[in-house]
Each structure stands twice: as C-alpha cells, then as structure tokens.
Design a protein around this motif. Structure first.
Motif, PDB file in Angstrom:
ATOM      1  N   GLY A   1     -11.412 -15.148  42.583  1.00 47.65           N
ATOM      2  CA  GLY A   1     -10.761 -13.876  42.303  1.00 47.65           C
ATOM      3  C   GLY A   1      -9.666 -13.558  43.312  1.00 47.65           C
ATOM      4  O   GLY A   1      -9.376 -14.327  44.219  1.00 47.65           O
ATOM      5  N   LEU A   2      -9.060 -12.382  43.131  1.00 46.70           N
ATOM      6  CA  LEU A   2      -8.025 -11.875  44.029  1.00 46.70           C
ATOM      7  C   LEU A   2      -8.358 -10.433  44.415  1.00 46.70           C
ATOM      8  O   LEU A   2      -8.882  -9.681  43.591  1.00 46.70           O
ATOM      9  CB  LEU A   2      -6.651 -11.919  43.341  1.00 46.70           C
ATOM     10  N   PRO A   3      -8.047 -10.045  45.643  1.00 43.46           N
ATOM     11  CA  PRO A   3      -7.517 -10.887  46.716  1.00 43.46           C
ATOM     12  C   PRO A   3      -8.568 -11.889  47.200  1.00 43.46           C
ATOM     13  O   PRO A   3      -9.751 -11.756  46.893  1.00 43.46           O
ATOM     14  CB  PRO A   3      -7.152  -9.886  47.817  1.00 43.46           C
ATOM     15  N   CYS A   4      -8.101 -12.882  47.976  1.00 44.18           N
ATOM     16  CA  CYS A   4      -9.006 -13.860  48.558  1.00 44.18           C
ATOM     17  C   CYS A   4      -8.462 -14.276  49.918  1.00 44.18           C
ATOM     18  O   CYS A   4      -7.326 -13.954  50.270  1.00 44.18           O
ATOM     19  CB  CYS A   4      -9.177 -15.071  47.646  1.00 44.18           C
TER      20      CYS A   4
ATOM     21  N   GLU B   1     -12.132 -18.123  50.189  1.00 47.81           N
ATOM     22  CA  GLU B   1     -13.283 -17.244  49.959  1.00 47.81           C
ATOM     23  C   GLU B   1     -12.888 -15.968  49.230  1.00 47.81           C
ATOM     24  O   GLU B   1     -11.801 -15.413  49.439  1.00 47.81           O
ATOM     25  CB  GLU B   1     -13.929 -16.850  51.294  1.00 47.81           C
ATOM     26  N   ALA B   2     -13.814 -15.497  48.391  1.00 50.23           N
ATOM     27  CA  ALA B   2     -13.639 -14.209  47.732  1.00 50.23           C
ATOM     28  C   ALA B   2     -13.580 -13.093  48.765  1.00 50.23           C
ATOM     29  O   ALA B   2     -14.232 -13.154  49.818  1.00 50.23           O
ATOM     30  CB  ALA B   2     -14.796 -13.961  46.755  1.00 50.23           C
ATOM     31  N   PHE B   3     -12.790 -12.084  48.483  1.00 48.70           N
ATOM     32  CA  PHE B   3     -12.699 -10.899  49.336  1.00 48.70           C
ATOM     33  C   PHE B   3     -13.967 -10.058  49.180  1.00 48.70           C
ATOM     34  O   PHE B   3     -14.401  -9.765  48.069  1.00 48.70           O
ATOM     35  CB  PHE B   3     -11.470 -10.086  48.948  1.00 48.70           C
ATOM     36  N   LEU B   4     -14.546  -9.692  50.303  1.00 50.79           N
ATOM     37  CA  LEU B   4     -15.715  -8.808  50.319  1.00 50.79           C
ATOM     38  C   LEU B   4     -15.280  -7.468  50.891  1.00 50.79           C
ATOM     39  O   LEU B   4     -14.766  -7.397  52.014  1.00 50.79           O
ATOM     40  CB  LEU B   4     -16.841  -9.401  51.170  1.00 50.79           C
ATOM     41  N   ASP B   5     -15.478  -6.412  50.139  1.00 48.96           N
ATOM     42  CA  ASP B   5     -15.015  -5.085  50.544  1.00 48.96           C
ATOM     43  C   ASP B   5     -16.165  -4.327  51.193  1.00 48.96           C
ATOM     44  O   ASP B   5     -17.071  -3.848  50.512  1.00 48.96           O
ATOM     45  CB  ASP B   5     -14.498  -4.323  49.318  1.00 48.96           C
ATOM     46  N   GLY B   6     -16.154  -4.275  52.519  1.00 50.21           N
ATOM     47  CA  GLY B   6     -17.231  -3.579  53.216  1.00 50.21           C
ATOM     48  C   GLY B   6     -16.992  -3.578  54.715  1.00 50.21           C
ATOM     49  O   GLY B   6     -15.982  -4.089  55.211  1.00 50.21           O
ATOM     50  N   THR B   7     -17.930  -3.021  55.440  1.00 49.77           N
ATOM     51  CA  THR B   7     -17.833  -2.937  56.892  1.00 49.77           C
ATOM     52  C   THR B   7     -18.055  -4.313  57.514  1.00 49.77           C
ATOM     53  O   THR B   7     -19.004  -5.016  57.165  1.00 49.77           O
ATOM     54  CB  THR B   7     -18.890  -1.949  57.440  1.00 49.77           C
TER      55      THR B   7
END
Length: 327
Positions: free
Chosen positions: A153-156, A195-201
C-alpha cells in the motif's frame, strides 16, 4: 589491578562519525580509577590506537595487541561502540570470539541476525511478535511498482535492509516515487525492505543486562518534526525524545514484554534498543539495534538516566557482564 579496556569505534559504514562520538563518550565516562581505556579506531584502511595526543599506533590484527614503544598493550575486554559494519553485523564479535577476548555486545550470530532487518523480523514473527507487511528486493531483481503497491500500500517506507541511523530510507507517497527511493536505498545496501506505513505512536525500548539480570529501561516516545524519524530527526535536533513515553499502562506493559521477549528469544547479551510503532494497543517491531548511540543525548543513555543509572555505571556494567560471560 586496573583492567585494560579497548574501546573500538569508527567502522566501515556511513555511521562512522556517530560511532566516533559514542566511543569518545565511553572513553570519557568509564571510571579511570578502575580501567585503563584505549580508543581504537577501526577503518577499512587502518586499525589504530589513538592516544591523547592523537598519535596513532597500529593494531596487530593477529592477536589484537598494540606495540607502544617497548610496551605491548593487551586488553582484558573490548567495549564495542561501532555502529554498522563491522561492529554491529557480527564480524568483530566473531573475531573477538576466536581470540577469546571478552566484548560488550551480543554474540556474532545475534549481531548478524539483528543487523538484517528482514531476517530479524522473519525469525521473531512465529513467536507472535508483530511487524509491518513487507516486500523484499535484492539488487538486480526486476522491480514491479504495481506489485509493490498492491502488497504494502501507500504510503510506504523503502529501507536499506542492513543500514542504521536512517541512511537509505525514504517515505514514499506515490507509485512514481518508488524507483528513485529504491535507487537511494541501494546506495547503502544491496538488499531492500519495503514496509507498509503504520500510523501510530513510535517508541524505543532499551533492554540491557545489568548486574546479572535482564532489565527493560524506561520507554522513550519519538516525536519527529520531520515526516518520520530520519537522520535529521535523530541527530540534528528535529525530534522530541520523551522519556518516559506518554503511553497508556497497557501499552507500556505490552511493549516492555515484547522487547524483553525478543531479547530472550534471541539469547541476547549486552545492550539492545528496539523500535516499535503502536497500532491501537499492539506494538509492531521495526528493528533492533545492538550497538545503539552512547552519547549523553542518545536514547539508551537517557533511558538509563531516568532509571537512575549514570553513564559511568552503565558502561561499567557492560564490561562486568562481558567479563562474567567468558568465565
């Protein structure tokens, strides 16, 4: 009687300047009433002991001794402050293991494994340690941008597989940005992890051997002023590193357990500093560093300070553990 401690620093990678700073701090803060400390600069073209007057003495690589005038220096222990190759990828560890000289970082297998992001995450995944969806490339492989985007996916993130300090990493928002990002990563390594972007702290967790026990240090929250925790954010003041992290008790408990579990699964020794991103309350591992930065402003020393462990005590403990392990 004082122990002779060689502090190896420098290295063969883009991280050599950071390593020289780390090694200088270790040289400064080790208790000189207990240890004779010798800065050893390791570069591709020379291995030398550098004295306080900047005079260089070649290292005999046959036995890691130094001829200084009529005196031959031999070392009771090596403090490893090399970030990147050859200090963090297993080569120096194997060399000292063959010479039967204690050294402060993990073993050669653990160093080689953790330095390879792809292999590390693959080994830990069957133990339930989560990581981002990824796509692998080796130099010379055909590149299919559509297949990459379909997978991650994007972003990555496009990363050099075996590099530290965020060298060779790009956050990609559009498919057309993939090829330049891949070219950039190949300047650092011939293997890539996307790697897939992970949205978190994002948090960093230090785990050390301290007084014979495995100890998880207070957790650091990473807040980058840039788009991600890149070189500028790490080393040029473009981030906040907040210790202890502003996370929930359940997040703190979970990430501490995962970091220590990874340390134990891999039969680690010495220091480790692992990076995670939370997806909800679940920590996803990004990587593990086994020779983290050791300046007063670096993350692991700050975590130790919050835990009540000063630099001198932190560095001395690493030497004590290395000497204990070889007995």
């Amino acid at each position: 009687m004082k122990k002779n401690i060689a502090i190896i620093m420098g290295g063969y990678s883009s991280e050599y300047q950071i390593s020289l700073k780390s090694g200088s701090v270790v040289h400064q803060y080790l208790d000189h009433s207990k240890f004779n400390t010798y800065p050893i600069h390791i570069f591709k073209d020379k291995w030398v002991y550098v004295d306080d007057n900047d005079k260089e003495y070649p290292v005999n690589r046959h036995d890691f001794s130094v001829q200084r005038g009529e005196e031959v220096l031999v070392f009771d222990c090596v403090f490893n402050a090399i970030h990147g190759s050859p200090g963090e990828d297993g080569f120096m560890q194997a060399y000292f293991e063959l010479l039967q000289i204690p050294q402060t970082s993990c073993g050669n297998y653990q160093a080689a494994l953790t330095f390879n992001k792809r292999d590390l995450l693959s080994v830990l995944r069957p133990y339930g340690i989560k990581s981002a969806t990824s796509y692998y490339l080796n130099q010379g492989d055909p590149v299919d941008p559509q297949a990459i985007v379909k997978q991650v996916g994007l972003p990555c993130f496009v990363k050099a597989n075996k590099a530290g300090s965020s060298f060779g990493i790009t956050k990609v928002y559009e498919q057309k940005e993939l090829l330049p990002a891949i070219d950039r990563a190949y300047k650092e390594d011939d293997e890539i992890i996307i790697e897939a972007f992970l949205d978190g702290t994002e948090v960093s967790v230090g785990v050390i051997k301290y007084k014979g026990e495995t100890k998880v240090l207070p957790i650091t929250e990473i807040v980058s002023e840039n788009d991600f925790f890149d070189f500028e954010a790490k080393y040029q003041g473009k981030s906040q590193e907040i210790t202890p992290a502003r996370i929930t008790p359940i997040q703190r408990k979970k990430v501490a357990q995962v970091a220590q579990r990874a340390y134990d699964i891999l039969k680690m020794s010495g220091y480790s500093r692992s990076e995670f991103i939370f997806v909800g309350d679940e920590p996803y591992m990004l990587e593990m560093n086994t020779t983290p930065g050791l300046t007063a402003e670096s993350i692991l020393p700050e975590q130790a300070r919050v835990a009540g462990i000063g630099l001198s005590e932190l560095f001395e403990s690493a030497i004590d553990e290395a000497l204990r392990e070889i007995k």
